[in-house]
Design a protein around this motif. Structure first.
Motif, PDB file in Angstrom:
ATOM      1  N   MET A  25       0.813  -1.220   0.000  1.00 23.81           N
ATOM      2  CA  MET A  25       0.000   0.000   0.000  1.00 23.81           C
ATOM      3  C   MET A  25       0.845   1.268   0.000  1.00 23.81           C
ATOM      4  N   PHE A  43       1.052   3.502  -3.167  1.00 23.13           N
ATOM      5  CA  PHE A  43      -0.250   4.090  -3.450  1.00 23.13           C
ATOM      6  C   PHE A  43      -0.513   5.272  -2.518  1.00 23.13           C
ATOM      7  N   GLN A  56       1.366   8.979  -2.921  1.00 20.95           N
ATOM      8  CA  GLN A  56       0.919   9.976  -3.895  1.00 20.95           C
ATOM      9  C   GLN A  56       0.008  11.036  -3.276  1.00 20.95           C
TER      10      GLN A  56
END
Length: 128
Positions: free
Chosen positions: A17, A20, A23
């Protein structure tokens, strides 16, 4: 500040994770996290703020002209984003209400000595 750094240390993220989630964190905070300087998570900064009021019609339009207004707003936002990214600023908010369309642009999240000048340059380039 001590409590905030302890809280950040306690949070564990599963490795798949992490890319992800990164960002959604601003670049300056990522630099601090990656370098281990978590004691500076909460700090006061000088910010330069530019308010942009777009001169778009705010009256209700018939269905055919609504699409044209949406395309016009998209072109304006793209032009603003291009200028702001070039000068390393950020768009804090875009407001559409009965008074019109406004965009709030900030400089100082990623600090530079000339952030006020960058704000003036952005305003000048956006108005052209």
């Amino acid at each position: 500040l001590h409590c905030a750094s302890e809280l950040v240390r306690r949070v564990t993220v599963r490795r798949p994770m992490e890319p992800f989630l990164r960002q959604f964190i601003n670049p300056f905070s990522l630099m601090q996290i990656d370098s281990g300087h978590l004691t500076e998570v909460a700090e006061l900064r000088r910010m330069s703020v530019v308010f942009v009021n777009l001169d778009l019609p705010s009256v209700p339009l018939e269905q055919g002209r609504q699409k044209a207004r949406t395309i016009s707003l998209q072109k304006c936002m793209l032009a603003i984003q291009t200028v702001v990214c070039k000068l390393e600023g950020g768009i804090a908010n875009c407001l559409v209400d009965e008074k019109g369309t406004s965009v709030i642009v900030t400089f100082g999240t990623i600090q530079h000595e000339d952030d006020p000048l960058r704000g003036i340059r952005a305003a000048s380039e956006i108005c052209m």
